[in-house]
Scaffold this active site. Structure first.
Site, PDB file in Angstrom:
ATOM      1  N   PRO A   1      -2.144   0.282  19.351  1.00 12.90           N
ATOM      2  CA  PRO A   1      -1.975  -0.175  17.962  1.00 12.90           C
ATOM      3  C   PRO A   1      -2.319   0.849  16.895  1.00 12.90           C
ATOM      4  O   PRO A   1      -2.124   0.574  15.707  1.00 12.90           O
ATOM      5  CB  PRO A   1      -2.923  -1.375  17.889  1.00 12.90           C
ATOM      6  CG  PRO A   1      -3.973  -1.089  18.908  1.00 12.90           C
ATOM      7  CD  PRO A   1      -3.273  -0.380  20.022  1.00 12.90           C
TER       8      PRO A   1
ATOM      9  N   TYR B   1      -8.880   5.022   8.597  1.00  9.19           N
ATOM     10  CA  TYR B   1      -8.981   5.413   9.999  1.00  9.19           C
ATOM     11  C   TYR B   1     -10.165   6.371  10.107  1.00  9.19           C
ATOM     12  O   TYR B   1     -10.134   7.466   9.530  1.00  9.19           O
ATOM     13  CB  TYR B   1      -7.708   6.120  10.459  1.00  9.19           C
ATOM     14  CG  TYR B   1      -6.507   5.219  10.614  1.00  9.19           C
ATOM     15  CD1 TYR B   1      -6.124   4.764  11.877  1.00  9.19           C
ATOM     16  CD2 TYR B   1      -5.747   4.830   9.512  1.00  9.19           C
ATOM     17  CE1 TYR B   1      -5.010   3.948  12.035  1.00  9.19           C
ATOM     18  CE2 TYR B   1      -4.641   4.011   9.654  1.00  9.19           C
ATOM     19  CZ  TYR B   1      -4.280   3.571  10.928  1.00  9.19           C
ATOM     20  OH  TYR B   1      -3.179   2.749  11.074  1.00  9.19           O
TER      21      TYR B   1
ATOM     22  N   HIS C   1       0.842  -1.196   0.000  1.00  8.07           N
ATOM     23  CA  HIS C   1       0.000   0.000   0.000  1.00  8.07           C
ATOM     24  C   HIS C   1       0.876   1.245   0.000  1.00  8.07           C
ATOM     25  O   HIS C   1       1.876   1.311   0.712  1.00  8.07           O
ATOM     26  CB  HIS C   1      -0.909   0.034   1.237  1.00  8.07           C
ATOM     27  CG  HIS C   1      -2.108  -0.849   1.132  1.00  8.07           C
ATOM     28  ND1 HIS C   1      -3.055  -0.960   2.122  1.00  8.07           N
ATOM     29  CD2 HIS C   1      -2.525  -1.678   0.141  1.00  8.07           C
ATOM     30  CE1 HIS C   1      -4.003  -1.800   1.752  1.00  8.07           C
ATOM     31  NE2 HIS C   1      -3.696  -2.250   0.549  1.00  8.07           N
TER      32      HIS C   1
ATOM     33  N   TYR D   1       4.708   6.979   9.943  1.00  2.37           N
ATOM     34  CA  TYR D   1       3.900   5.793   9.665  1.00  2.37           C
ATOM     35  C   TYR D   1       4.690   4.725   8.908  1.00  2.37           C
ATOM     36  O   TYR D   1       4.627   3.545   9.239  1.00  2.37           O
ATOM     37  CB  TYR D   1       2.654   6.181   8.881  1.00  2.37           C
ATOM     38  CG  TYR D   1       1.553   5.140   8.947  1.00  2.37           C
ATOM     39  CD1 TYR D   1       0.553   5.230   9.911  1.00  2.37           C
ATOM     40  CD2 TYR D   1       1.528   4.076   8.064  1.00  2.37           C
ATOM     41  CE1 TYR D   1      -0.445   4.287   9.992  1.00  2.37           C
ATOM     42  CE2 TYR D   1       0.533   3.105   8.124  1.00  2.37           C
ATOM     43  CZ  TYR D   1      -0.451   3.213   9.101  1.00  2.37           C
ATOM     44  OH  TYR D   1      -1.436   2.253   9.184  1.00  2.37           O
TER      45      TYR D   1
ATOM     46  N   LYS E   1       2.804   0.303  15.169  1.00  2.00           N
ATOM     47  CA  LYS E   1       4.225   0.316  15.499  1.00  2.00           C
ATOM     48  C   LYS E   1       4.716  -0.897  16.291  1.00  2.00           C
ATOM     49  O   LYS E   1       5.916  -1.147  16.368  1.00  2.00           O
ATOM     50  CB  LYS E   1       4.563   1.587  16.298  1.00  2.00           C
ATOM     51  CG  LYS E   1       4.533   2.837  15.449  1.00  2.00           C
ATOM     52  CD  LYS E   1       5.738   2.921  14.534  1.00  2.00           C
ATOM     53  CE  LYS E   1       5.469   3.750  13.304  1.00  2.00           C
ATOM     54  NZ  LYS E   1       5.026   2.999  12.151  1.00  2.00           N
TER      55      LYS E   1
END
Length: 377
Positions: free
Chosen positions: A288, A197, A72, A371, A292
């Site tokens: 979460p 998200y 992705h 990220y 990470k």
């Protein structure tokens, strides 16, 4: 028994360390108190930073990941009835790989067994001595001792390695969150091309996946939520409500697994004492939201393997903690920005931050760098 490095724990941290040291010609014995079946089927993280994926390839265990993993180049934030794309690759030149932690563990176990190197499951009564680097344990009813040059404590938050360090040595930092995630694994094709998200007045939701046929979805609940109160119909209703978007449909399917996970931030430092070196969840936990946990564990053992090979063990803890605290902050920031906190003032701050992150290239780049995994720190 004697070995150079005794590794307690056959999760991704312990198994990756064993593989890296095997490639370097360093002897290891891996001890695990769970069964092989348990280790290969516990559902955990599924987002690999590009650096994690590269390390697995270099260790010779990335073939199936490259075949089945899904690359992705971005993620989505949904809030105030709109969905916004953050182009991770365009901003950083790096991607993420969707490949479940369970699959990483399966690959590492298969490689270990193929090499014929010691990997003992269902080990009981493990006792670790950081001074002498001795591990005592029982396996198949027989009490045994393993003499090591060093011990790697990769046995998780509830393991025996961190508690074996005397009182007064470790400094610990912890934050408990009043919410957790109810997660499901559903037998249905993902309804989105990349992770979503979702910030919603009803609570946070995350749309993720494990494969083209399996979706991994989460909703924010109380940290002590009773899973029995969530029949499948209620879960889908809540997911539909929190991710509703005009012109888009969330497809439903059979729920194969579901469970509630509480959330906390935790760091123990230093990550080394005498001949014991902590790695992964044994030393730190992150919520979460920032994806990470697994990646931090792999980063720890990469640093530890390099230190063992090069003889630079004194700097292990400091090198790890720089990345650990950056990841702790990022995970806390993501969590605080996206979850329902119960205060209307907080909600307006969250919406302001989300608008900024999705409209400012500088803010989006900062998020993207964290990220996908920082290359320098």
């Amino acid at each position: 028994m004697r070995t150079q490095v005794g590794i307690v724990g056959a999760g991704p941290a312990g198994l990756t360390l064993a593989r890296l040291l095997e490639v370097a010609g360093i002897e290891t014995v891996v001890l695990e108190n769970r069964t092989r079946e348990y280790c290969e089927h516990r559902i955990r993280a599924g987002v690999l930073e590009q650096g994690t994926a590269e390390l697995l390839r270099e260790a010779g265990v990335g073939e199936r990941m490259d075949r089945e993993g899904i690359v992705h180049g971005g993620i989505h934030f949904q809030f105030a009835g709109e969905r916004h794309h953050v182009p991770l690759h365009d901003l950083t030149g790096r991607n993420i790989v969707i490949y479940g932690q369970t699959e990483v563990v399966k690959d590492l176990i298969a490689a270990r067994l193929e090499s014929g190197l010691p990997l003992l499951f269902e080990v009981d009564d493990v006792r670790v001595d950081p001074e002498s680097a001795r591990i005592e344990f029982t396996h198949e009813g027989v009490a045994q001792k393993l003499e090591c040059d060093v011990i790697a404590g990769c046995d998780g938050f509830h393991g025996v390695c961190r508690p074996s360090i005397p009182d007064g040595v470790l400094q610990t930092f912890e934050r408990e969150y009043p919410f957790g995630w109810l997660g499901i694994l559903a037998e249905v094709a993902p309804s989105m091309d990349e992770l979503v998200y979702a910030h919603n007045a009803r609570g946070f939701a995350l749309l993720s996946l494990r494969s083209p046929e399996l979706s991994r979805y989460y909703v924010q609940v109380r940290h002590d939520e009773d899973i029995a109160e969530w029949p499948d119909e209620r879960i889908w209703e809540e997911l539909q409500a929190r991710t509703a978007l005009e012109g888009w449909t969330l497809h439903e399917g059979p729920i194969l697994e579901k469970g509630v996970t509480g959330m906390r931030s935790f760091v123990a430092q230093p990550m080394q004492y005498k001949k014991l070196y902590l790695a992964g969840d044994a030393a730190h936990i992150v919520p979460p939201t920032g994806a990470k946990g697994l990646n931090l564990a792999i980063s720890d053992v990469r640093i530890l393997a390099e230190a063992l090979i090069d003889g630079g063990l004194d700097g292990y803890s400091a090198a790890c903690l720089r990345r650990v605290w950056r990841a702790e902050h990022f995970s806390f920031w993501m969590t605080s920005m996206l979850h329902k906190l119960g205060d209307p003032f907080d909600e307006q701050l969250q919406l302001s931050q989300l608008r900024y992150v999705t409209s400012s290239q500088a803010a989006a780049t900062s998020l993207a760098e964290n990220y996908v995994g920082l290359t320098t720190l």
